[in-house]
Design a protein around this motif. Structure first.
Motif, mmCIF file in Angstrom:
data_model
loop_
_atom_site.group_PDB
_atom_site.id
_atom_site.type_symbol
_atom_site.label_atom_id
_atom_site.label_comp_id
_atom_site.label_asym_id
_atom_site.label_seq_id
_atom_site.Cartn_x
_atom_site.Cartn_y
_atom_site.Cartn_z
ATOM 1 N N ALA A 269 0.764 -1.167 -0.122
ATOM 2 C CA ALA A 269 -0.244 0.174 -0.172
ATOM 3 C C ALA A 269 1.056 1.261 -0.162
ATOM 4 O O ALA A 269 0.683 2.275 -0.786
ATOM 5 N N HIS A 270 2.034 1.229 0.900
ATOM 6 C CA HIS A 270 2.537 2.673 0.845
ATOM 7 C C HIS A 270 3.481 2.744 -0.200
ATOM 8 O O HIS A 270 3.593 3.707 -0.667
ATOM 9 N N HIS A 271 3.900 1.574 -1.039
ATOM 10 C CA HIS A 271 4.820 2.022 -2.286
ATOM 11 C C HIS A 271 3.649 2.413 -3.359
ATOM 12 O O HIS A 271 4.155 3.355 -3.892
ATOM 13 N N LEU A 272 2.350 1.701 -3.450
ATOM 14 C CA LEU A 272 1.546 2.249 -4.405
ATOM 15 C C LEU A 272 1.126 3.943 -4.029
ATOM 16 O O LEU A 272 1.050 4.812 -5.135
ATOM 17 N N ILE A 273 0.994 4.202 -3.012
ATOM 18 C CA ILE A 273 0.738 5.462 -2.404
ATOM 19 C C ILE A 273 1.929 6.625 -2.786
ATOM 20 O O ILE A 273 1.838 7.527 -3.465
ATOM 21 N N ALA A 274 3.277 6.000 -2.481
ATOM 22 C CA ALA A 274 4.422 6.794 -2.800
ATOM 23 C C ALA A 274 4.492 7.150 -4.339
ATOM 24 O O ALA A 274 4.749 8.163 -4.930
ATOM 25 N N GLN A 275 4.493 5.837 -5.100
ATOM 26 C CA GLN A 275 4.615 5.887 -6.524
ATOM 27 C C GLN A 275 3.696 6.884 -7.342
ATOM 28 O O GLN A 275 3.911 7.480 -8.191
ATOM 29 N N ASN A 276 2.430 6.738 -6.540
ATOM 30 C CA ASN A 276 1.316 7.459 -7.374
ATOM 31 C C ASN A 276 1.124 8.809 -6.838
ATOM 32 O O ASN A 276 0.383 9.645 -7.153
ATOM 33 N N ARG A 277 1.771 9.169 -5.544
ATOM 34 C CA ARG A 277 1.631 10.503 -5.208
ATOM 35 C C ARG A 277 0.216 10.809 -4.561
ATOM 36 O O ARG A 277 -0.076 11.910 -4.762
ATOM 37 N N TRP A 278 -0.096 9.741 -3.672
ATOM 38 C CA TRP A 278 -1.272 9.822 -3.128
ATOM 39 C C TRP A 278 -1.122 10.453 -1.757
ATOM 40 O O TRP A 278 -0.116 10.480 -1.311
ATOM 41 N N ARG A 279 -2.232 10.866 -1.124
ATOM 42 C CA ARG A 279 -1.967 11.334 0.397
ATOM 43 C C ARG A 279 -1.292 10.309 1.281
ATOM 44 O O ARG A 279 -1.544 9.330 1.323
ATOM 45 N N THR A 280 -0.539 10.881 2.302
ATOM 46 C CA THR A 280 0.228 10.070 3.109
ATOM 47 C C THR A 280 -0.664 9.326 4.160
ATOM 48 O O THR A 280 -1.510 10.344 4.994
ATOM 49 N N PRO A 281 -0.614 8.351 4.379
ATOM 50 C CA PRO A 281 -1.554 7.755 5.664
ATOM 51 C C PRO A 281 -0.819 8.032 6.889
ATOM 52 O O PRO A 281 0.508 7.905 6.801
ATOM 53 N N GLU A 282 -1.376 8.139 7.924
ATOM 54 C CA GLU A 282 -1.023 8.276 9.440
ATOM 55 C C GLU A 282 -1.167 6.958 10.084
ATOM 56 O O GLU A 282 -0.221 7.000 11.188
ATOM 57 N N THR A 283 -1.508 6.008 9.650
ATOM 58 C CA THR A 283 -1.656 4.498 10.267
ATOM 59 C C THR A 283 -1.550 3.591 9.048
ATOM 60 O O THR A 283 -1.714 3.840 8.217
ATOM 61 N N TYR A 284 -1.066 2.414 9.661
ATOM 62 C CA TYR A 284 -1.335 1.140 8.721
ATOM 63 C C TYR A 284 -2.760 0.985 8.137
ATOM 64 O O TYR A 284 -2.773 0.729 7.039
ATOM 65 N N SER A 285 -3.495 1.014 9.029
ATOM 66 C CA SER A 285 -5.022 0.788 8.342
ATOM 67 C C SER A 285 -5.173 1.712 7.404
ATOM 68 O O SER A 285 -6.030 1.430 6.547
ATOM 69 N N GLU A 286 -4.936 2.964 7.870
ATOM 70 C CA GLU A 286 -5.237 4.049 6.840
ATOM 71 C C GLU A 286 -4.665 4.132 5.363
ATOM 72 O O GLU A 286 -5.086 4.273 4.137
ATOM 73 N N ALA A 287 -3.492 3.191 5.350
ATOM 74 C CA ALA A 287 -3.077 2.851 4.087
ATOM 75 C C ALA A 287 -3.738 2.201 3.161
ATOM 76 O O ALA A 287 -3.774 2.433 2.008
ATOM 77 N N VAL A 288 -4.272 0.968 3.702
ATOM 78 C CA VAL A 288 -5.255 0.162 2.817
ATOM 79 C C VAL A 288 -6.620 0.924 2.639
ATOM 80 O O VAL A 288 -7.066 1.100 1.723
ATOM 81 N N GLN A 289 -6.798 2.079 3.501
ATOM 82 C CA GLN A 289 -8.057 2.897 3.162
ATOM 83 C C GLN A 289 -7.941 3.590 2.058
ATOM 84 O O GLN A 289 -8.713 3.932 1.130
ATOM 85 N N ILE A 290 -6.646 4.073 2.006
ATOM 86 C CA ILE A 290 -6.135 4.981 0.484
ATOM 87 C C ILE A 290 -6.218 4.175 -0.543
ATOM 88 O O ILE A 290 -6.647 4.561 -1.701
ATOM 89 N N LEU A 291 -5.990 2.814 -0.475
ATOM 90 C CA LEU A 291 -6.113 2.042 -1.617
ATOM 91 C C LEU A 291 -7.670 1.930 -2.087
ATOM 92 O O LEU A 291 -8.026 2.137 -3.155
ATOM 93 N N GLU A 292 -8.524 1.537 -0.918
ATOM 94 C CA GLU A 292 -9.866 1.855 -1.294
ATOM 95 C C GLU A 292 -10.307 3.120 -2.013
ATOM 96 O O GLU A 292 -11.077 3.029 -3.104
#
Length: 150
Positions: A59-82
């Motif tokens: 999740a963090h890799h996809l978030i970083a590579q696509n410049r999506w918002r930074t998650p504050e928690t592990y659970s939020e990282a999956v929520q960003i993918l959603e």
């Protein structure tokens, strides 16, 4: 189009698949077999942590590579993918549940309920399978051949 580094994703997916396979072998045991050997419970806790970390790292890799918002928690990282339609709401909720279970052995090792870990294995294995499929559908990476992709 989803951006990612092929080598990094391949490594993360391989780690996830390896630990998933270890958990699957433990899940095939009876509860009695599992509980009689503390090494089995320790192995389950370890591989549970590794699978959760791999999901979050993907999740963090996809978030970083696509410049999506930074998650504050592990659970939020999956929520960003959603939020980017990588995983469904239902899968997000299930993943967040077992990511929270991962926190017990990481932060309060002595309070980990090995029976709860064992009983959660079948659902966790299903969730890992669903997560891998969702990532594959979004990236073009095949779970059986994580070397494919851009």
């Amino acid at each position: 189009m989803i951006h990612y580094r092929n080598d990094r994703m391949r490594s993360l997916i391989s780690s996830l698949l390896e630990s998933r396979d270890r958990l699957a072998s433990l899940a095939r045991m009876s509860l009695e077999e599992f509980m009689e050997d503390p090494h089995r419970a320790g192995s389950a806790r370890y591989h549970w942590i590794v699978t959760a970390e791999a999901v979050v790292d993907i999740a963090h890799h996809l978030i970083a590579q696509n410049r999506w918002r930074t998650p504050e928690t592990y659970s939020e990282a999956v929520q960003i993918l959603e939020g980017h339609q990588i995983v469904s709401k239902e899968l997000t909720q299930r993943l967040q549940g077992w990511i929270r279970l991962r926190n017990r052995p990481v932060h309060r090792y002595w309070e980990t309920d090995d029976r709860a870990v064992f009983e959660a294995l079948p659902e966790a294995l299903r969730d890992i399978k669903d997560f891998i499929r969702a990532i594959g559908a979004s990236t073009g990476l095949s779970p059986s051949h994580p070397q494919q992709g851009p």
